[in-house]
Write an enzyme that holds these catalytic residues in place. Structure first.
Site, PDB file in Angstrom:
ATOM      1  N   ASP A  34       0.837  -1.224   0.000  1.00  0.00           N
ATOM      2  CA  ASP A  34       0.000   0.000   0.000  1.00  0.00           C
ATOM      3  C   ASP A  34       0.862   1.262   0.000  1.00  0.00           C
ATOM      4  O   ASP A  34       0.361   2.352   0.201  1.00  0.00           O
ATOM      5  CB  ASP A  34      -0.937  -0.002   1.211  1.00  0.00           C
ATOM      6  CG  ASP A  34      -0.170  -0.044   2.524  1.00  0.00           C
ATOM      7  OD1 ASP A  34       1.090  -0.092   2.487  1.00  0.00           O
ATOM      8  OD2 ASP A  34      -0.807  -0.013   3.591  1.00  0.00           O
ATOM      9  N   ASP A 154      19.359  36.165 -10.986  1.00  0.00           N
ATOM     10  CA  ASP A 154      18.585  37.235 -10.336  1.00  0.00           C
ATOM     11  C   ASP A 154      19.438  37.910  -9.259  1.00  0.00           C
ATOM     12  O   ASP A 154      20.511  37.417  -8.889  1.00  0.00           O
ATOM     13  CB  ASP A 154      17.273  36.710  -9.736  1.00  0.00           C
ATOM     14  CG  ASP A 154      17.485  35.598  -8.730  1.00  0.00           C
ATOM     15  OD1 ASP A 154      18.602  35.469  -8.204  1.00  0.00           O
ATOM     16  OD2 ASP A 154      16.542  34.845  -8.468  1.00  0.00           O
ATOM     17  N   LYS A 177      15.294  39.087 -12.789  1.00  0.00           N
ATOM     18  CA  LYS A 177      14.266  38.056 -13.010  1.00  0.00           C
ATOM     19  C   LYS A 177      12.950  38.453 -12.360  1.00  0.00           C
ATOM     20  O   LYS A 177      12.935  38.992 -11.253  1.00  0.00           O
ATOM     21  CB  LYS A 177      14.757  36.733 -12.391  1.00  0.00           C
ATOM     22  CG  LYS A 177      13.717  35.638 -12.338  1.00  0.00           C
ATOM     23  CD  LYS A 177      14.306  34.339 -11.855  1.00  0.00           C
ATOM     24  CE  LYS A 177      13.929  34.016 -10.434  1.00  0.00           C
ATOM     25  NZ  LYS A 177      14.431  32.721  -9.982  1.00  0.00           N
TER      26      LYS A 177
HETATM   27  C1  R5P Z   1      14.712  31.348  -6.484  1.00  0.00           C
HETATM   28  O1  R5P Z   1      14.624  32.179  -5.585  1.00  0.00           O
HETATM   29  C2  R5P Z   1      15.801  30.350  -6.538  1.00  0.00           C
HETATM   30  O2  R5P Z   1      17.031  30.928  -6.246  1.00  0.00           O
HETATM   31  C3  R5P Z   1      15.866  29.663  -7.882  1.00  0.00           C
HETATM   32  O3  R5P Z   1      16.178  30.634  -8.879  1.00  0.00           O
HETATM   33  C4  R5P Z   1      14.577  28.995  -8.242  1.00  0.00           C
HETATM   34  O4  R5P Z   1      14.106  28.224  -7.187  1.00  0.00           O
HETATM   35  C5  R5P Z   1      14.749  28.134  -9.473  1.00  0.00           C
HETATM   36  O5  R5P Z   1      13.538  27.538  -9.799  1.00  0.00           O
HETATM   37  P1  R5P Z   1      13.213  27.080 -11.274  1.00  0.00           P
HETATM   38  O6  R5P Z   1      14.299  26.157 -11.718  1.00  0.00           O
HETATM   39  O7  R5P Z   1      11.889  26.391 -11.149  1.00  0.00           O
HETATM   40  O8  R5P Z   1      13.125  28.312 -12.132  1.00  0.00           O
END
Ligand code: R5P
Length: 276
Positions: A34, A154, A177
């Protein structure tokens, strides 16, 4: 002292044990029809180092069961990838603060908790006894003296990339970003001269790959020679690896906090040095 390998981190646990000159305890993981999980630990010691990343719900249940099996001993919990850390606050009324629940679970069993690059300061703030290690210097070392430009997708990751770039002794910068939803991001070009450059994107997590994919497409269009996508935690959900290569990414490189085929950089020494 023994090292106990969780189901999610068998190779890293072995490397940590080797670095500390310790033995692995014998573990058995089974699944009932299960889908309930069964865990047994044999030959454990008075003090046990449990190594288990939390990549998915099943890993959390397995960890809980490992803790229960070792509940008469002292436990040092090594959680190389601390899943659930992105829900570090209630963004809407009534939401669970997932990492707070995880912190309560870990702290109710472990005398010390060690992780690697937890997602945010807010997430770390839910713990009382957390050591958060930084893998950026070892990621930087991997690219030492290579003629690359390191970029953060970012501003949030800019400080991290700065540390990696310092260890690599290379140029660095960041892009801008905007996250639209869990799977969609918009990357705004900066006036960077990427023409003919080998780019190394560095982030803490590649989850869906959306961030790296958008950033890579934009840079390749602007004339970058190659783009490598590098992260600490290779979550790689929803066929992210295929999507990254389809977007023109030359190589994906990650540490072994999440054990994947792209885990080319080990955090074992980093963890072992902290335990020592
Ligand atoms: C965001 O704050 C993180 O630093 C990453 O940039 C993010 O988690 C990446 O996620 P994904 O690959 O889904 O764009």
């Amino acid at each position: 002292m023994k090292v106990v390998a969780g189901n999610a981190s068998p190779m890293l646990a072995l490397k940590v044990a080797e670095a500390l000159n310790l033995k692995l305890a014998k573990t058995t993981f089974k699944k009932f029809p299960d889908s309930e999980i069964y865990v047994r630990v044999e030959d454990f010691d008075d003090v046990n180092i449990v190594v288990q990343s939390l990549n998915c719900n099943e890993d959390v249940v397995s960890l809980m069961l490992l803790f229960d099996a070792l509940s008469d001993t002292e436990i040092i919990a090594i959680i190389p990838y601390m899943g659930y850390a992105r829900q570090d606050k209630a963004f809407e009324d009534g939401e669970a603060v997932s990492i707070r629940a995880i912190a309560k679970l870990l702290e109710s069993y472990a005398s010390e908790i060690i992780t690697v690059n937890i997602h945010s300061k807010d997430a770390a703030g839910h713990f009382n006894k957390l050591v958060d290690l930084d893998a950026m210097p070892i990621i930087g070392n991997y690219f030492k003296e290579q003629d690359v430009v390191m970029l953060s997708p970012d501003f949030g990751s800019y400080e991290r990339v700065k540390i990696a770039a310092k260890a690599a002794n290379c140029d660095f910068d960041y892009l801008e970003k905007r996250r639209i939803d869990a799977e969609t991001v918009e990357i705004t070009p900066k006036s960077l001269d990427v023409e003919g450059k080998d780019i190394v994107f560095v982030d803490d997590i590649i989850s869906t790959g959306g961030t790296m994919i958008e950033a890579s497409k934009m840079l390749l269009k602007s004339g970058a020679k190659s783009v490598r996508a590098v992260c600490v935690h290779a979550v790689l959900a929803n066929y992210a690896l295929n999507k990254l290569y389809n977007a023109g990414v030359t190589e994906v490189i990650a540490t072994d906090t999440v054990e994947k085929v792209v885990s080319k950089i080990s955090v074992a020494e980093l963890i072992a040095n902290e335990v020592k």
